[in-house]
Design a protein around this motif. Structure first.
Motif, PDB file in Angstrom:
ATOM      1  N   TRP A 159       0.492   6.581  -2.964  1.00  0.00           N
ATOM      2  CA  TRP A 159      -0.463   6.308  -1.896  1.00  0.00           C
ATOM      3  C   TRP A 159       0.270   6.378  -0.552  1.00  0.00           C
ATOM      4  CZ3 TRP A 159       1.359   3.011  -5.580  1.00  0.00           C
ATOM      5  CH2 TRP A 159       2.215   1.979  -5.149  1.00  0.00           C
TER       6      TRP A 159
ATOM      7  N   SER B 191       1.277   4.467   2.890  1.00  0.00           N
ATOM      8  CA  SER B 191       1.441   3.145   3.472  1.00  0.00           C
ATOM      9  C   SER B 191       1.800   3.262   4.944  1.00  0.00           C
ATOM     10  CB  SER B 191       2.551   2.367   2.752  1.00  0.00           C
ATOM     11  OG  SER B 191       2.312   2.284   1.362  1.00  0.00           O
TER      12      SER B 191
ATOM     13  N   ARG C  43       0.900  -2.251   5.047  1.00  0.00           N
ATOM     14  CA  ARG C  43      -0.490  -2.069   4.621  1.00  0.00           C
ATOM     15  C   ARG C  43      -0.656  -0.699   3.969  1.00  0.00           C
ATOM     16  NH1 ARG C  43      -5.677  -3.660   8.259  1.00  0.00           N
ATOM     17  NH2 ARG C  43      -4.675  -5.680   7.855  1.00  0.00           N
ATOM     18  N   ILE C  44      -1.512  -0.621   2.945  1.00  0.00           N
ATOM     19  CA  ILE C  44      -1.909   0.653   2.329  1.00  0.00           C
ATOM     20  C   ILE C  44      -3.086   1.210   3.120  1.00  0.00           C
ATOM     21  CG2 ILE C  44      -2.800   1.783   0.254  1.00  0.00           C
ATOM     22  CD1 ILE C  44      -1.442  -0.421  -1.376  1.00  0.00           C
ATOM     23  N   VAL C  45      -3.016   2.487   3.516  1.00  0.00           N
ATOM     24  CA  VAL C  45      -4.054   3.054   4.375  1.00  0.00           C
ATOM     25  C   VAL C  45      -4.730   4.290   3.786  1.00  0.00           C
ATOM     26  CG1 VAL C  45      -3.150   2.112   6.526  1.00  0.00           C
ATOM     27  CG2 VAL C  45      -2.294   4.307   5.678  1.00  0.00           C
TER      28      VAL C  45
ATOM     29  N   HIS D 226      -5.462   6.174  -0.296  1.00  0.00           N
ATOM     30  CA  HIS D 226      -5.166   6.314  -1.721  1.00  0.00           C
ATOM     31  C   HIS D 226      -6.210   7.218  -2.361  1.00  0.00           C
ATOM     32  CE1 HIS D 226      -7.826   2.670  -3.164  1.00  0.00           C
ATOM     33  NE2 HIS D 226      -8.459   3.443  -2.309  1.00  0.00           N
TER      34      HIS D 226
ATOM     35  N   TRP E 285      -4.472  -1.166  13.172  1.00  0.00           N
ATOM     36  CA  TRP E 285      -3.904  -0.472  12.020  1.00  0.00           C
ATOM     37  C   TRP E 285      -4.517   0.923  11.898  1.00  0.00           C
ATOM     38  CZ3 TRP E 285       0.086  -2.139   9.108  1.00  0.00           C
ATOM     39  CH2 TRP E 285       0.390  -3.505   9.125  1.00  0.00           C
TER      40      TRP E 285
ATOM     41  N   PHE F 259      -6.296   3.938  10.109  1.00  0.00           N
ATOM     42  CA  PHE F 259      -7.198   4.120   8.971  1.00  0.00           C
ATOM     43  C   PHE F 259      -7.346   5.628   8.766  1.00  0.00           C
ATOM     44  CE2 PHE F 259     -11.093   4.690   6.680  1.00  0.00           C
ATOM     45  CZ  PHE F 259     -11.123   3.625   5.797  1.00  0.00           C
TER      46      PHE F 259
ATOM     47  N   ASP G 237     -13.667   5.438   3.783  1.00  0.00           N
ATOM     48  CA  ASP G 237     -13.780   4.439   2.713  1.00  0.00           C
ATOM     49  C   ASP G 237     -15.008   4.765   1.889  1.00  0.00           C
ATOM     50  OD1 ASP G 237     -13.763   2.308   1.041  1.00  0.00           O
ATOM     51  OD2 ASP G 237     -14.022   0.777   2.585  1.00  0.00           O
TER      52      ASP G 237
ATOM     53  N   ASP H  23     -13.526  -0.408  -0.803  1.00  0.00           N
ATOM     54  CA  ASP H  23     -12.387  -1.296  -1.012  1.00  0.00           C
ATOM     55  C   ASP H  23     -11.576  -1.502   0.268  1.00  0.00           C
ATOM     56  OD1 ASP H  23     -11.116   1.140  -0.739  1.00  0.00           O
ATOM     57  OD2 ASP H  23     -10.131   1.112  -2.699  1.00  0.00           O
TER      58      ASP H  23
ATOM     59  N   ILE I 187      -9.897   0.703   1.922  1.00  0.00           N
ATOM     60  CA  ILE I 187      -8.776   1.649   2.024  1.00  0.00           C
ATOM     61  C   ILE I 187      -9.345   3.059   2.109  1.00  0.00           C
ATOM     62  CG2 ILE I 187      -6.697   2.542   0.897  1.00  0.00           C
ATOM     63  CD1 ILE I 187      -6.464  -0.137  -0.546  1.00  0.00           C
TER      64      ILE I 187
ATOM     65  N   GLU J 248      -9.900   7.072   1.726  1.00  0.00           N
ATOM     66  CA  GLU J 248      -9.774   8.060   0.660  1.00  0.00           C
ATOM     67  C   GLU J 248      -9.890   9.451   1.277  1.00  0.00           C
ATOM     68  OE1 GLU J 248     -11.971   6.320  -3.148  1.00  0.00           O
ATOM     69  OE2 GLU J 248     -13.084   5.925  -1.305  1.00  0.00           O
TER      70      GLU J 248
END
Length: 512
Positions: free
Chosen positions: A203, A205, A219-221, A223, A271, A273, A277, A281, A283, A285
């Motif tokens: 993923w 980050s 943070r995961i941004v 996946h 953050w 993005f 989404d 969730d 995060i 895609e």
């Protein structure tokens, strides 16, 4: 508004990084043992690209006179600072190198920033106080570390490091296989975008801090989520002239390597993005399509076919090791002459051949056709077309003591790294009257390919069974032209390739 489709490049431009200079975008990518290395691509809209240069003409180490599979130029980064293009390039066994030029179309000069084994994925950063830094990762295969990012101060002119590296992120628990960091500053924060979790299923980050040396929040941004885009990560953030944010990254499709996607990007609560989404969730895609970043711009294409009319090789071509003028000639004859080179150090197999001339496939299905005249001087002289990977094959016209024969070889790689080990078998041998033949390779959407030949370019005969497409070491499979002496004796013979024409069979536009 016009839309674009992902991937924007169905081609193995691995580990991409991107910048904008005024209205132009520039992208670099890994190339490993294939040279000239680190292709430099140009675009006006982030979607349509052309190759304009290579940042590395050759590597200054003897080992790259032969193929060094899985070594060579790993994930680079590109930055433009005070009128100079800097490309930071890791060689995992030798250290961090810098290629620089004032002209992206001109010559890049290469020098070593720092000798080290296992330092990879460097990215320079010039801070507002005049200091410069480099963030980098480590190669587990070289030094046993794969989850740490370090930061080191560097000379602002990129001549060397200053002091010792300090660890700014240790992702052993939350982000294993942390690599590919890219550092930026925006709106009061230092950001480091980085891929986590490995190529196939990882993923994207982001780290964030008010200080260049941290501490950093994580943070995961981006996946995979509910999409079919596995492991979406490793790339670069760029801001368009209209202020919109974009993120370019790769997806590993195995047999054909790491293909390039473009994602819309924005900021939420400080953050990044990335994407959209789609499953709720929180995060991002990957998107399948989105609004084109800029309309009315030139729709560049990456050249594939070649009539070999220039005095220099076109930019889509790379050798499997350091280039040598003795491999080929383009002057004063019809087409490209590839000399029937003998391998002085070991058996003359395709996996060992520095003089294999390769290019990156630009679509998942295509037909490649070449017309070649074998001007053989010695028994064993051969001119061929093939696909290079961990299992590979090629079809060629070969001179033997019983006259010319069409020879179909298959190979299997048993040691995939560095010099490696391989085995080859001549699967089919049949007599051929004459010394000129049309050789055709067809890659199908089911990830198989097949060879055929013709004496006149009209009637074709299939040779051998369909072969499974297989990736090479850290790269996708490569299309290649190769002339060699299979008896491994010195010869003045050559194959003269009049052209190679590549036609897109995947539903896109035909190559040129």
């Amino acid at each position: 508004m016009a839309m674009y489709q992902n991937p924007v490049l169905y081609a193995d431009y691995s580990d991409p990084d991107v910048i904008r200079v005024e209205e132009d975008y520039y992208m670099v990518a890994s190339s490993f043992t294939y040279l000239p290395g680190v292709p430099l691509l140009h675009s006006k809209d982030l979607v349509h690209w052309e190759i304009i240069n290579h940042c590395v003409s050759s590597l200054p180490f003897e080992k790259y006179e032969e193929p060094s599979h899985g070594s060579g130029t790993w994930a680079p980064s590109i930055r433009f600072h005070e009128g100079i293009f800097y490309v930071f390039i890791p060689l995992p066994d030798e250290g961090i190198f810098v290629a620089s030029s004032k002209d992206p179309y001109g010559e890049f000069k290469l020098h070593c920033l720092h000798e080290a084994k296992g330092w990879i994925d460097p990215c320079p950063f010039w801070d507002e106080d005049g200091k410069a830094y480099m963030v980098f990762a480590y190669a587990n295969s070289r030094c046993g570390i794969k989850h740490r990012l370090d930061l080191v101060e560097i000379d602002p002119l990129c001549r060397g490091i200053i002091g010792e590296p300090v660890t700014i992120f240790d992702g052993e628990q939350i982000a294993p296989t942390t690599e590919g960091p890219k550092m930026y500053y925006d709106q009061g924060y230092y950001y480091i975008l980085m891929p986590s979790g490995g190529v196939a299923v990882g993923w994207q980050s982001v780290l964030r801090s008010r200080s260049v040396k941290g501490p950093y929040e994580y943070r995961i941004v981006l996946h995979q989520g509910n999409t079919d885009v596995n492991g979406p990560h490793q790339g670069g953030w760029v801001i368009a002239s209209d202020g919109r944010h974009w993120f370019i990254h790769f997806q590993d499709v195995k047999e054909l390597g790491r293909i390039v996607h473009l994602q819309p990007m924005c900021f939420h609560n400080g953050w990044p993005f990335i994407g959209t989404d789609q499953n709720g969730d929180g995060i991002g895609e990957p998107v399948k399509e989105w609004k084109l970043p800029a309309e009315g711009k030139p729709e560049y294409k990456i050249a594939q076919s070649d009539d070999f009319v220039s005095s220099k090789l076109s930019l889509q071509w790379q050798w499997q090791a350091n280039p040598r003028q003795s491999f080929y000639s383009l002057n004063g004859h019809r087409g490209l002459r590839l000399f029937c080179w003998a391998n002085p150090s070991r058996e003359n197999l395709l996996w060992y051949a520095p003089n294999a001339l390769t290019q990156i496939p630009q679509q998942p299905a295509f037909t490649a056709l070449t017309k070649v005249c074998l001007c053989g001087e010695a028994d064993g002289d051969m001119a061929a077309i093939g696909m290079i990977g961990h299992s590979y094959s090629y079809l060629g016209l070969q001179r033997t003591d019983k006259g010319n024969r069409l020879m179909f070889y298959t190979g299997n790689v048993t040691n995939k790294e560095l010099k490696g080990e391989a085995q080859e078998i001549p699967e089919i041998s049949c007599p051929y009257a004459g010394n000129t033949v049309y050789l055709r390779l067809e890659l199908f959407s089911d990830k198989t390919y097949r060879f055929s030949c013709s004496p006149d370019g009209i009637r074709y005969t299939f040779i051998g069974c369909p072969q499974p497409l297989c990736r090479a070491t850290w790269t996708g499979a490569k299309l290649c032209l190769w002339s060699a002496n299979k008896s491994n004796i010195r010869s003045e013979g050559y194959g003269e390739y009049e052209f190679i024409h590549i036609e897109d069979r995947s539903g896109g536009k035909e190559g040129f």
